[in-house]
Scaffold this motif. Sequence first.
Motif, short mmCIF file in Angstrom:
data_model
loop_
_atom_site.label_atom_id
_atom_site.label_comp_id
_atom_site.label_asym_id
_atom_site.label_seq_id
_atom_site.Cartn_x
_atom_site.Cartn_y
_atom_site.Cartn_z
N ARG A 1 -36.85 -30.61 -56.18
CA ARG A 1 -38.02 -29.90 -56.72
C ARG A 1 -39.24 -30.81 -56.78
NH1 ARG A 1 -34.16 -27.65 -60.30
NH2 ARG A 1 -34.74 -29.17 -61.90
N GLU A 2 -39.03 -32.03 -57.23
CA GLU A 2 -40.15 -32.97 -57.29
C GLU A 2 -40.70 -33.26 -55.89
OE1 GLU A 2 -38.70 -36.39 -59.26
OE2 GLU A 2 -38.66 -35.48 -61.26
N GLU A 3 -39.80 -33.38 -54.89
CA GLU A 3 -40.27 -33.63 -53.53
C GLU A 3 -41.04 -32.44 -52.98
OE1 GLU A 3 -40.81 -35.67 -49.96
OE2 GLU A 3 -40.15 -36.35 -51.95
N ARG A 4 -40.55 -31.20 -53.26
CA ARG A 4 -41.28 -30.02 -52.81
C ARG A 4 -42.65 -29.93 -53.47
NH1 ARG A 4 -36.16 -27.49 -53.29
NH2 ARG A 4 -36.77 -26.58 -55.29
N HIS A 5 -42.67 -30.23 -54.77
CA HIS A 5 -43.96 -30.19 -55.48
C HIS A 5 -44.92 -31.23 -54.91
CE1 HIS A 5 -46.80 -29.68 -58.75
NE2 HIS A 5 -46.74 -30.99 -58.99
N ARG A 6 -44.39 -32.42 -54.61
CA ARG A 6 -45.26 -33.47 -54.06
C ARG A 6 -45.79 -33.05 -52.68
NH1 ARG A 6 -45.11 -37.29 -50.56
NH2 ARG A 6 -42.97 -36.82 -49.94
N ARG A 7 -44.91 -32.45 -51.84
CA ARG A 7 -45.37 -32.01 -50.53
C ARG A 7 -46.40 -30.89 -50.64
NH1 ARG A 7 -39.77 -31.65 -46.95
NH2 ARG A 7 -39.31 -33.90 -46.90
N ARG A 8 -46.17 -29.96 -51.59
CA ARG A 8 -47.12 -28.87 -51.77
C ARG A 8 -48.48 -29.39 -52.20
NH1 ARG A 8 -44.59 -26.40 -55.48
NH2 ARG A 8 -43.09 -25.37 -54.08
N MET A 9 -48.48 -30.35 -53.12
CA MET A 9 -49.75 -30.94 -53.56
C MET A 9 -50.43 -31.67 -52.41
SD MET A 9 -50.12 -30.04 -56.69
CE MET A 9 -51.40 -31.15 -57.25
N GLU A 10 -49.63 -32.35 -51.56
CA GLU A 10 -50.22 -33.05 -50.43
C GLU A 10 -50.80 -32.06 -49.41
OE1 GLU A 10 -51.26 -36.55 -48.40
OE2 GLU A 10 -50.47 -36.21 -50.43
N GLU A 11 -50.08 -30.94 -49.17
CA GLU A 11 -50.60 -29.94 -48.25
C GLU A 11 -51.88 -29.30 -48.78
OE1 GLU A 11 -47.48 -27.19 -47.64
OE2 GLU A 11 -46.27 -28.54 -46.37
N ARG B 1 -53.97 -30.72 -50.71
CA ARG B 1 -55.04 -31.70 -50.64
C ARG B 1 -55.60 -31.82 -49.23
NH1 ARG B 1 -55.71 -37.01 -49.54
NH2 ARG B 1 -53.53 -37.28 -48.97
N LEU B 2 -54.70 -31.72 -48.22
CA LEU B 2 -55.12 -31.85 -46.83
C LEU B 2 -55.61 -30.55 -46.22
CD1 LEU B 2 -52.26 -34.15 -45.52
CD2 LEU B 2 -54.57 -34.84 -46.17
N ARG B 3 -55.41 -29.41 -46.89
CA ARG B 3 -55.82 -28.13 -46.33
C ARG B 3 -57.35 -28.04 -46.28
NH1 ARG B 3 -53.47 -24.20 -49.81
NH2 ARG B 3 -51.52 -24.59 -48.68
N PRO B 4 -57.92 -27.58 -45.17
CA PRO B 4 -59.39 -27.48 -45.10
C PRO B 4 -59.90 -26.42 -46.06
CG PRO B 4 -58.36 -26.44 -43.19
CD PRO B 4 -57.27 -27.15 -43.93
N PRO B 5 -61.11 -26.58 -46.54
CA PRO B 5 -61.64 -25.60 -47.51
C PRO B 5 -61.84 -24.25 -46.85
CG PRO B 5 -63.35 -27.15 -46.81
CD PRO B 5 -62.06 -27.67 -46.26
N SER B 6 -61.62 -23.21 -47.60
CA SER B 6 -61.76 -21.85 -47.09
C SER B 6 -63.24 -21.52 -46.91
CB SER B 6 -61.13 -20.85 -48.06
OG SER B 6 -61.72 -20.97 -49.34
N PRO B 7 -63.56 -20.67 -45.93
CA PRO B 7 -64.98 -20.33 -45.70
C PRO B 7 -65.54 -19.54 -46.88
CG PRO B 7 -63.52 -18.94 -44.38
CD PRO B 7 -62.65 -19.98 -45.00
N PRO B 8 -66.85 -19.61 -47.06
CA PRO B 8 -67.46 -18.87 -48.19
C PRO B 8 -67.31 -17.37 -48.00
CG PRO B 8 -69.15 -19.77 -46.74
CD PRO B 8 -67.86 -20.35 -46.29
N PRO B 9 -67.18 -16.61 -49.07
CA PRO B 9 -67.01 -15.15 -48.94
C PRO B 9 -68.28 -14.49 -48.39
CG PRO B 9 -67.33 -15.76 -51.23
CD PRO B 9 -67.19 -17.05 -50.48
#
Length: 601
Positions: A216-226, A228-236
């Motif tokens: 669970r801790e590893e999944r949470h760490r990966r999710r937080m890393e993803e 963080r690296l995910r590009p920002p969504s375009p403005p509405p």
Amino acid sequence: MSSAFIDSTPDNSRTLNVDSTAMTLPMSDPTAWATAMNNLGMAPLGIAGQPILPDFDPALGMMTGIPPITPMMPGLGIVPPPIPPDMPVVKEIIHCKSCTLFPPNPNLPPPATRERPPGCKTVFVGGLPENGTEQIIVEVFEQCGEIIAIRKSKKNFCHIRFAEEYMVDKALYLSGYRIRLGSSTDKKDTGRLHVDFAQARDDLYEWECKQRMLAREERHRRRMEEERLRPPSPPPVVHYSDHECSIVAEKLKDDSKFSEAVQTLLTWIERGEVNRRSANNFYSMIQSANSHVRRLVNEKAAHEKDMEEAKEKFKQALSGILIQFEQIVAVYHSASKQKAWDHFTKAQRKNISVWCKQAEEIRNIHNDELMGIRREEEMEMSDDEIEETTETKETEESVSQAEALKEENDSLRWQLDAYRNEVELLKQEQGKAHREDDPNKEQQLKLLQQALQGMQQHLLKVQEEYKRKEAELEKVKDDKLQVEKMLENLKEKESCASRLCTSSQDSDYPLEKTLNSSPIKSEREALLVGIISTFLHVHPFGASIEYICSYLHRLDNKICTSDVECLMGRLQHTFRQEMTGVGASLEKRWKFCGFEGLKLT
């Protein structure tokens, strides 16, 4: 409670500490105690603190200026000094309140253990004395760590569960020790301990829970890393309104804000904002977007022009560089001539030759690059010309025939429409006059109807003729392709026939030569034939080629096996090759048949 603490680490290092309750107990083996202290680099002291070896040098295992280390100093059992892996571990006697543990024979192999289960915290202890109680078990094994539970059996064994996994390693250190209760020598008061890993459900459950928690801790760490690296969504995108529509229309006219405005327009159209009330606004915005097409085409043309100019500049610069390289190489070559070369020193000549080679290599590289650019341009020009010529030749023939048929078809349609219009006008005039009994009009109407029917039939015939001509045109194209293939086949056949003629002419000469020449070409071959004939005459059942060559090698080492076999193959009336043996023992043997050849002749 106990008098000894055993610290068993994974590298089999151990330290023996004695508490204050056992200070007055006699030590059964003082020499072993001194040996252990000496191995650890400490001054050998007794249980009461008196020195066992008075002439011990403290500087051997300690730094100068540090007081001697005693086994009673705190922290000695927590971090034991490292022991080399090749040094044998010496186990000592352990004294407890109610029992004494004697070490096993060091010459015996270590006790066997089963494979360690995952998360093991429970050990199996066998070989307990019959009179051993749970209190004695606790007294012996609580030095290894905190004991959570003990399950004792009536058959002299028990299971002990510790609080942590590393405590099991300490408990395994006691495997093989002989235990004696008090000072009794009765069989019921003695035993040999056997400590091994045990498999318990509680240990496995706790280990699985720990693994799930780590997952669970590893999944949470990966999710937080993803995240963080995910590009920002375009403005509405804003919702459609007349005010927003006017803003977007102004942005569409601006070149810098065009891409943002077009995205908003696309989103509104996909949402279904277009209706009868807003259709004009959307049409005006689409018209504004269309006005940018010419601008984009002009920008593309400008960029292509800049690219061509850059290519030309690059070619000119590269050609200038090549000219300068040629001049430099010419200088080197002129310096290498004898008039100037004799006046240079040896080092100067070497440098000039090295510089000349480097300049020639760089010049050749740049020259190849320039030639490659020119070759690419020529290939592009030739491809364009070939495509244009092939397209024009194919289309000119089909267009010329199709246009003629289309003109005929159009003229007939126009005539048919004219007749129809005349018929309609006559019908209107007849309805107005209401004169059904007029014979002239009826005759004209019949004539017009007949003419109309004739024109329709003629039109159908023309259409059929047009289709037939198209089919004939396709057939002609197919025939042309077949003729071309036949011509290619004829050319191939002619080339094959010419090759066969040349090969037959060439083959006539060696045949004449072979007919005129004898199979024995030299005196050496004649000598070999005589020796081989004598050898095979002695061996009436024949001999293999290897056996024959081994005999000939004694006379001449330069004789080749393939030459001998070729010579024997040419003399078919003198030597004959036969297969002897069955199955895996098949063998080719040569036999002498010269006398048989004489009988035949």
